[in-house]
Design a protein around this motif. Sequence first.
Motif, short mmCIF file in Angstrom:
data_model
loop_
_atom_site.label_atom_id
_atom_site.label_comp_id
_atom_site.label_asym_id
_atom_site.label_seq_id
_atom_site.Cartn_x
_atom_site.Cartn_y
_atom_site.Cartn_z
N SER A 144 11.53 -90.68 -5.54
CA SER A 144 11.36 -91.27 -4.53
C SER A 144 10.39 -92.75 -4.79
O SER A 144 9.46 -92.42 -5.68
N ASN A 145 10.59 -93.79 -4.30
CA ASN A 145 9.69 -94.72 -4.40
C ASN A 145 9.81 -95.81 -3.10
O ASN A 145 10.67 -95.40 -2.26
N GLY A 146 9.26 -96.88 -3.47
CA GLY A 146 9.40 -97.99 -2.05
C GLY A 146 10.72 -98.25 -1.66
O GLY A 146 11.03 -98.65 -0.49
N SER A 147 11.76 -98.07 -2.46
CA SER A 147 13.37 -98.27 -2.09
C SER A 147 14.22 -97.35 -1.61
O SER A 147 15.04 -97.59 -1.33
N GLY A 148 13.47 -96.19 -1.73
CA GLY A 148 14.29 -94.85 -1.31
C GLY A 148 14.31 -93.79 -2.25
O GLY A 148 13.56 -93.69 -3.05
N TYR A 149 15.45 -93.01 -2.10
CA TYR A 149 15.56 -91.98 -3.25
C TYR A 149 16.65 -92.07 -4.07
O TYR A 149 17.66 -92.90 -3.88
N ARG A 150 16.68 -91.46 -5.04
CA ARG A 150 17.49 -91.58 -6.16
C ARG A 150 17.64 -90.01 -6.81
O ARG A 150 16.79 -89.25 -6.87
N ILE A 151 18.84 -89.67 -7.27
CA ILE A 151 18.80 -88.41 -8.07
C ILE A 151 19.30 -88.67 -9.28
O ILE A 151 20.27 -89.56 -9.76
N THR A 152 18.66 -88.12 -10.36
CA THR A 152 18.95 -88.32 -11.73
C THR A 152 18.98 -86.73 -12.40
O THR A 152 18.07 -85.97 -11.78
N ASP A 153 19.21 -86.70 -13.50
CA ASP A 153 19.33 -85.37 -14.17
C ASP A 153 18.23 -85.47 -15.41
O ASP A 153 17.89 -86.46 -15.60
#
Length: 153
Positions: A144-153
């Motif tokens: 998570s950061n200011g722009s939202g959420y991302r998923i990574t492996d």
Amino acid sequence: MFKLLWSVVLLSALTSCATPDFGSPNTYQRYDIQHIGQFEQATILRVRPITIERTSDTSGISSLVSAAAGAFLGSQVIGNGSGRFVAGALSGAASGLIAQRVSATLSRHSGVEIYLRRANGQTVVVTQVDDQRFAPGQQVYLVSNGSGYRITD
């Protein structure tokens, strides 16, 4: 006739095309850099394919510009007298239609909806473009950061 057709296609492509940003988890925007973010491990429960659609140009400006330019070019290339006006009208209509179709096609991208179980037991859903492959049971990072959420492996 070939010059007219080529002009209409080229003009339509140029006036309606802009590379849309669909928010890839592998691409960071300038405002995301040098900011503290957080991450946590999570387990994928389910992955579902989706279509991401960028907000289209509802004003129709790209189609209008393309139609006007197509009408002008068509009236200059084909015919004399009143035939010139007919050619302009037909090429303008064709340019506008082509620009609208190209814009609609480019405004879509394939994505995934990913259901996750966080370490605290909470379940959440994150959507993102499908430039990474995920499978149920896989351990991933939820970033998570200011722009939202991302998923990574």
